[in-house]
Design a protein around this motif. Structure first.
Motif, mmCIF file in Angstrom:
data_model
loop_
_atom_site.group_PDB
_atom_site.id
_atom_site.type_symbol
_atom_site.label_atom_id
_atom_site.label_comp_id
_atom_site.label_asym_id
_atom_site.label_seq_id
_atom_site.Cartn_x
_atom_site.Cartn_y
_atom_site.Cartn_z
ATOM 1 N N ILE A 283 133.740 18.213 110.728
ATOM 2 C CA ILE A 283 134.547 18.171 109.512
ATOM 3 C C ILE A 283 133.589 18.368 108.340
ATOM 4 C CG2 ILE A 283 136.168 16.879 108.094
ATOM 5 C CD1 ILE A 283 137.292 17.520 110.833
ATOM 6 N N SER A 284 133.560 19.581 107.821
ATOM 7 C CA SER A 284 132.728 19.871 106.656
ATOM 8 C C SER A 284 133.629 19.871 105.419
ATOM 9 C CB SER A 284 131.991 21.201 106.844
ATOM 10 O OG SER A 284 131.112 21.435 105.759
ATOM 11 N N SER A 285 133.623 20.917 104.637
ATOM 12 C CA SER A 285 134.384 20.946 103.395
ATOM 13 C C SER A 285 134.315 22.344 102.808
ATOM 14 C CB SER A 285 133.772 19.944 102.402
ATOM 15 O OG SER A 285 134.285 20.108 101.099
ATOM 16 N N THR A 286 135.259 22.651 101.912
ATOM 17 C CA THR A 286 135.116 23.890 101.153
ATOM 18 C C THR A 286 133.846 23.843 100.304
ATOM 19 O OG1 THR A 286 136.582 22.973 99.448
ATOM 20 C CG2 THR A 286 137.582 24.415 101.092
ATOM 21 N N ALA A 287 133.320 22.643 100.084
ATOM 22 C CA ALA A 287 132.033 22.498 99.399
ATOM 23 C C ALA A 287 130.883 23.022 100.250
ATOM 24 C CB ALA A 287 131.785 21.035 99.040
ATOM 25 N N GLY A 288 131.177 23.326 101.516
ATOM 26 C CA GLY A 288 130.158 23.878 102.395
ATOM 27 C C GLY A 288 129.898 25.352 102.163
ATOM 28 N N PHE A 289 130.729 25.990 101.334
ATOM 29 C CA PHE A 289 130.479 27.396 101.019
ATOM 30 C C PHE A 289 130.750 27.737 99.553
ATOM 31 C CE2 PHE A 289 134.654 27.004 103.049
ATOM 32 C CZ PHE A 289 135.504 27.543 102.094
ATOM 33 N N THR A 290 131.120 26.734 98.734
ATOM 34 C CA THR A 290 131.337 26.955 97.305
ATOM 35 C C THR A 290 130.723 25.799 96.519
ATOM 36 O OG1 THR A 290 133.462 28.034 97.777
ATOM 37 C CG2 THR A 290 133.065 27.345 95.503
ATOM 38 N N PRO B 20 138.184 21.264 104.805
ATOM 39 C CA PRO B 20 139.294 20.911 103.930
ATOM 40 C C PRO B 20 138.939 21.106 102.460
ATOM 41 C CG PRO B 20 138.733 19.122 105.459
ATOM 42 C CD PRO B 20 137.608 20.088 105.453
ATOM 43 N N GLY B 21 139.962 21.437 101.685
ATOM 44 C CA GLY B 21 139.825 21.427 100.233
ATOM 45 C C GLY B 21 140.222 20.056 99.711
ATOM 46 N N MET B 22 141.170 20.016 98.793
ATOM 47 C CA MET B 22 141.556 18.774 98.128
ATOM 48 C C MET B 22 142.437 17.921 99.044
ATOM 49 S SD MET B 22 143.475 18.439 94.443
ATOM 50 C CE MET B 22 142.023 18.913 93.512
ATOM 51 N N VAL B 23 141.863 16.823 99.537
ATOM 52 C CA VAL B 23 142.584 15.889 100.405
ATOM 53 C C VAL B 23 142.620 14.531 99.717
ATOM 54 C CG1 VAL B 23 142.739 14.826 102.686
ATOM 55 C CG2 VAL B 23 141.691 17.092 102.434
ATOM 56 N N ASP C 13 136.288 29.332 115.123
ATOM 57 C CA ASP C 13 134.982 29.114 114.501
ATOM 58 C C ASP C 13 135.072 28.284 113.229
ATOM 59 O OD1 ASP C 13 133.965 30.682 116.489
ATOM 60 O OD2 ASP C 13 133.158 32.239 115.180
ATOM 61 N N ARG C 14 135.949 28.691 112.327
ATOM 62 C CA ARG C 14 136.067 28.006 111.035
ATOM 63 C C ARG C 14 137.518 28.025 110.588
ATOM 64 N NH1 ARG C 14 132.551 29.670 105.799
ATOM 65 N NH2 ARG C 14 131.280 27.873 106.419
ATOM 66 N N LEU C 15 138.025 26.865 110.232
ATOM 67 C CA LEU C 15 139.381 26.743 109.710
ATOM 68 C C LEU C 15 139.283 26.164 108.302
ATOM 69 C CD1 LEU C 15 142.439 26.870 110.038
ATOM 70 C CD2 LEU C 15 142.353 24.636 111.150
ATOM 71 N N VAL C 16 139.632 26.965 107.305
ATOM 72 C CA VAL C 16 139.639 26.534 105.910
ATOM 73 C C VAL C 16 141.062 26.142 105.542
ATOM 74 C CG1 VAL C 16 139.185 27.203 103.522
ATOM 75 C CG2 VAL C 16 137.719 28.064 105.355
#
Length: 254
Positions: free
Chosen positions: A137-144, A182-185, A235-238
């Motif tokens: 469980i990473s985050s959209t912060a992992g690429f932005t 995940p983005g805003m949770v 692989d990756r689910l955004v």
């Protein structure tokens, strides 16, 4: 024979929701976190709903604690087929020039090294199962990146890099690696922890957002990815709420 799923950071938020959902999917859930009272409440609830779960107090920043978690996992009757690396978090929203080194250290220790420790400890069992799955469980912060998020985005970028590297290194072995971003949770604790318990600042993050994602939405993503046929690797689910088109583009109702 029932399959074992290990979920870290299971005492609240996404971790607790994931533990409940995986138990409903038929896994025996090994719920790991630092707070025994929260874990007991979670496991009791899962069992009352007809599921199967065990609580293990675990600090992912401790080698000894993670080793004890792995020992508990392999002692259970059934193969360890799923690991959900969920333990993590953010501290502070300060610019790089004034960011707290202690906060950055904590975020790296929990998000990155915690994922590393638990993955290393459980990888032999996951591989031995013949059909292992590691969810990060990473985050959209992992690429932005975004202003004030230097420490958190750095940690999540590192976590994302680790997931991608691990997938390459495990190619040809029976363990798939899935990253969920995940983005805003909106959860009870994420923003409270980030702002040192300041409830007003925490609430402002979601102000005007009609329907932010909930922990159960991410648990649904974990369950869907983990229950695909094993030759299918997501692989990756955004995943973001409809109101959030990008890190800096959020529709708020005034």
């Amino acid at each position: 024979m029932i399959q074992i799923a290990v979920v870290t950071g299971a005492s609240s938020g996404i971790g607790a929701a994931t533990a409940r959902r995986l138990a409903a999917e038929g896994f025996h859930v090994l719920a790991a976190a630092r707070r025994p009272d929260r874990l007991t409440e979670l496991v009791d609830g899962i069992r009352a709903a007809g599921g199967s779960a065990t609580a293990v107090v675990c600090d992912v920043t401790s080698d000894e604690s993670v080793a004890a978690l792995a020992a508990e996992a392999v002692s259970l009757p059934g193969p360890v087929t799923l690991l959900v690396n969920n333990a993590g978090g953010a501290r502070g929203l300060d610019p790089v020039e004034s960011g707290s080194v202690d906060d950055w250290q904590w975020m790296y220790d929990v998000n990155v090294l915690g994922t590393l420790r638990v993955t290393q400890a459980l990888l032999p069992a996951l591989e031995e199962s013949g059909a292992g799955t590691i969810v990060v469980i990473s985050s959209t912060a992992g690429f932005t990146v975004y202003e004030g998020g230097g420490g958190y985005t750095a940690a999540k970028h590192a976590q994302t890099a680790m997931a991608g590297t691990l997938r390459l290194e495990l190619c040809g072995r029976p363990v798939r690696v899935i990253e969920i971003d995940p983005g805003m949770v909106q959860t009870d604790e994420f923003s409270l922890v980030r702002f040192g318990g300041d409830a007003e600042r925490a609430a402002a993050v979601y102000e005007g957002v009609a329907e932010p994602l909930l922990a159960e939405d991410i648990a649904d993503c974990v369950a869907w990815c983990a229950t695909r046929p094993h030759h299918v690797n997501v692989d990756r689910l955004v995943v973001r709420p409809l109101a959030q088109a990008a890190q800096h583009k959020v529709h708020r109702v005034r």
